[in-house]
Scaffold this motif. Sequence first.
Motif, PDB file in Angstrom:
ATOM      1  N   ASP A 125       0.859  -1.337   0.045  1.00 36.71           N
ATOM      2  CA  ASP A 125       0.119  -0.023   0.161  1.00 36.71           C
ATOM      3  C   ASP A 125       0.778   1.101   0.037  1.00 36.71           C
ATOM      4  N   PRO A 126       0.575   2.320  -0.876  1.00 38.79           N
ATOM      5  CA  PRO A 126       1.375   3.564  -1.061  1.00 38.79           C
ATOM      6  C   PRO A 126       0.984   4.402   0.093  1.00 38.79           C
ATOM      7  N   THR A 127       0.044   4.166   1.069  1.00 33.05           N
ATOM      8  CA  THR A 127      -0.196   5.313   2.170  1.00 33.05           C
ATOM      9  C   THR A 127      -0.741   4.305   3.228  1.00 33.05           C
ATOM     10  N   PRO A 128      -0.773   4.901   4.569  1.00 31.65           N
ATOM     11  CA  PRO A 128      -1.317   4.500   5.681  1.00 31.65           C
ATOM     12  C   PRO A 128      -2.782   4.651   6.016  1.00 31.65           C
ATOM     13  N   GLU A 129      -3.406   5.509   4.878  1.00 31.07           N
ATOM     14  CA  GLU A 129      -4.713   5.905   5.129  1.00 31.07           C
ATOM     15  C   GLU A 129      -5.726   5.050   5.837  1.00 31.07           C
ATOM     16  N   THR A 130      -5.690   3.842   5.277  1.00 29.05           N
ATOM     17  CA  THR A 130      -6.696   2.753   5.811  1.00 29.05           C
ATOM     18  C   THR A 130      -6.525   2.522   7.013  1.00 29.05           C
ATOM     19  N   PHE A 131      -5.382   2.268   7.685  1.00 35.71           N
ATOM     20  CA  PHE A 131      -5.014   2.052   8.999  1.00 35.71           C
ATOM     21  C   PHE A 131      -5.329   3.326   9.900  1.00 35.71           C
ATOM     22  N   VAL A 132      -5.131   4.711   9.349  1.00 37.25           N
ATOM     23  CA  VAL A 132      -5.361   5.769  10.096  1.00 37.25           C
ATOM     24  C   VAL A 132      -6.835   5.963  10.356  1.00 37.25           C
ATOM     25  N   THR A 133      -7.706   5.873   9.388  1.00 39.85           N
ATOM     26  CA  THR A 133      -9.021   5.575   9.466  1.00 39.85           C
ATOM     27  C   THR A 133      -9.592   4.670  10.269  1.00 39.85           C
ATOM     28  N   ALA A 134      -9.091   3.296  10.063  1.00 40.50           N
ATOM     29  CA  ALA A 134      -9.544   2.501  10.835  1.00 40.50           C
ATOM     30  C   ALA A 134      -9.370   2.723  12.463  1.00 40.50           C
ATOM     31  N   MET A 135      -8.381   3.506  12.995  1.00 38.05           N
ATOM     32  CA  MET A 135      -7.943   3.697  14.340  1.00 38.05           C
ATOM     33  C   MET A 135      -8.977   4.800  14.922  1.00 38.05           C
ATOM     34  N   GLN A 136      -9.635   5.522  14.105  1.00 37.58           N
ATOM     35  CA  GLN A 136     -10.547   6.493  14.542  1.00 37.58           C
ATOM     36  C   GLN A 136     -11.380   6.205  15.627  1.00 37.58           C
ATOM     37  N   GLY A 137     -11.246   6.740  16.797  1.00 31.39           N
ATOM     38  CA  GLY A 137     -12.128   6.337  17.916  1.00 31.39           C
ATOM     39  C   GLY A 137     -11.472   5.420  19.012  1.00 31.39           C
ATOM     40  N   SER A 138     -10.163   5.060  18.603  1.00 31.34           N
ATOM     41  CA  SER A 138      -9.464   4.196  19.501  1.00 31.34           C
ATOM     42  C   SER A 138      -8.932   4.726  20.683  1.00 31.34           C
ATOM     43  N   GLY A 139      -8.641   5.893  20.544  1.00 36.78           N
ATOM     44  CA  GLY A 139      -8.168   6.399  22.005  1.00 36.78           C
ATOM     45  C   GLY A 139      -6.467   6.407  21.909  1.00 36.78           C
ATOM     46  N   ALA A 140      -5.955   5.982  20.769  1.00 35.11           N
ATOM     47  CA  ALA A 140      -4.559   5.948  20.558  1.00 35.11           C
ATOM     48  C   ALA A 140      -4.216   7.084  19.604  1.00 35.11           C
ATOM     49  N   ARG A 141      -3.171   7.938  20.006  1.00 41.14           N
ATOM     50  CA  ARG A 141      -2.432   8.853  18.788  1.00 41.14           C
ATOM     51  C   ARG A 141      -1.844   8.426  17.774  1.00 41.14           C
ATOM     52  N   VAL A 142      -2.422   8.368  16.545  1.00 46.51           N
ATOM     53  CA  VAL A 142      -2.017   7.757  15.352  1.00 46.51           C
ATOM     54  C   VAL A 142      -0.908   9.080  14.747  1.00 46.51           C
ATOM     55  N   HIS A 143       0.280   8.511  14.535  1.00 47.48           N
ATOM     56  CA  HIS A 143       1.181   9.336  13.958  1.00 47.48           C
ATOM     57  C   HIS A 143       1.731   8.964  12.686  1.00 47.48           C
ATOM     58  N   THR A 144       1.998   9.960  11.568  1.00 41.55           N
ATOM     59  CA  THR A 144       2.383   9.375  10.210  1.00 41.55           C
ATOM     60  C   THR A 144       3.287  10.297   9.854  1.00 41.55           C
ATOM     61  N   PRO A 145       4.539  10.213  10.534  1.00 34.04           N
ATOM     62  CA  PRO A 145       5.904  11.377  10.237  1.00 34.04           C
ATOM     63  C   PRO A 145       6.131  10.867   8.845  1.00 34.04           C
ATOM     64  N   ALA A 146       6.707  12.072   8.371  1.00 29.15           N
ATOM     65  CA  ALA A 146       7.918  12.031   7.066  1.00 29.15           C
ATOM     66  C   ALA A 146       8.919  11.189   7.477  1.00 29.15           C
ATOM     67  N   ILE A 147       9.779  10.680   6.358  1.00 28.95           N
ATOM     68  CA  ILE A 147      10.846  10.065   6.540  1.00 28.95           C
ATOM     69  C   ILE A 147      11.751  11.083   7.076  1.00 28.95           C
ATOM     70  N   GLY A 148      12.630  10.720   8.146  1.00 32.42           N
ATOM     71  CA  GLY A 148      13.391  11.709   8.918  1.00 32.42           C
ATOM     72  C   GLY A 148      12.848  12.384   9.927  1.00 32.42           C
ATOM     73  N   GLU A 149      11.486  12.451  10.082  1.00 31.44           N
ATOM     74  CA  GLU A 149      10.858  13.478  10.996  1.00 31.44           C
ATOM     75  C   GLU A 149      11.133  12.643  12.462  1.00 31.44           C
ATOM     76  N   THR A 150      11.287  13.509  13.403  1.00 29.71           N
ATOM     77  CA  THR A 150      11.481  12.786  14.843  1.00 29.71           C
ATOM     78  C   THR A 150      10.359  13.449  15.648  1.00 29.71           C
ATOM     79  N   LEU A 151       9.861  12.212  16.368  1.00 27.78           N
ATOM     80  CA  LEU A 151       8.677  12.567  17.318  1.00 27.78           C
ATOM     81  C   LEU A 151       9.206  12.209  18.751  1.00 27.78           C
ATOM     82  N   THR A 152       9.003  12.942  19.894  1.00 27.80           N
ATOM     83  CA  THR A 152       9.296  12.988  21.025  1.00 27.80           C
ATOM     84  C   THR A 152       8.151  12.570  21.873  1.00 27.80           C
TER      85      THR A 152
END
Length: 232
Positions: A204-231
């Motif tokens: 799959d070229p994108t994570p959009e199916t996963f992002v949509t299916a996670m809505q309402g789960s209570g988890a924060r979903v992050h889709t960083p760019a390559i090289g992006e750092t999350l803290t």
Amino acid sequence: MQVTWLGHSAFCIAFDAAKILIDPFLRGNPKFTLDFDAAIAGATHVVITHGHDDHIGDAAEIAQKTGAQAIANFEICMYLAERGVQNVNPGNTGGTLRGENFGVALTPALHSAAATVDGKLVALGGANGVVILPDRGAPIYHAGDTAIFSDMALIHELYRPRIGLVPVGGRFTMDGATAALAARRYFEFGDVIPMHYGSFPAIDPTPETFVTAMQGSGARVHTPAIGETLTF
């Protein structure tokens, strides 16, 4: 804890004095356009989930250049030792290996595992996920390449990971909808990052199916760019 996505299933996880590269498939990844030497600089450990080329990646070169310790199953560690890696820390499914200020638990994963050597496939043991267990801070689960399986519930019970890195690309791993089912049914992630998508036309070229299916789960979903750092 700082988590940097390097594309495909490759991550850099940094905390305290540790800089851990997981599944460092960099040079062969068509989406990795960062500076290789900058990305690996200061690495203290290289953790590999399984023996496919898009996960072992540049592990041998990185370990030789940086002196990083390689952590993986026994077969992968011996494979790397044959390629000049002097500092290996082998284990197997169910074991926990120690770094200086963290543990690495090798968990089950449903997948195959072999590297290509001189045009032939060489088996390198089974496939794993890994849980990084900092002495201080939240456990982080890198699922490796896997299908969904009900014993993910035991991974949660044993290690209580708060951050999840899960494959969503389909064909060779769970697709986005199934990965979301796994995350919602078996874990209590506070934060989750999809991976293993967009690298090749077959997945799959994108994570959009996963992002949509996670809505309402209570988890924060992050889709960083390559090289992006999350803290966290």
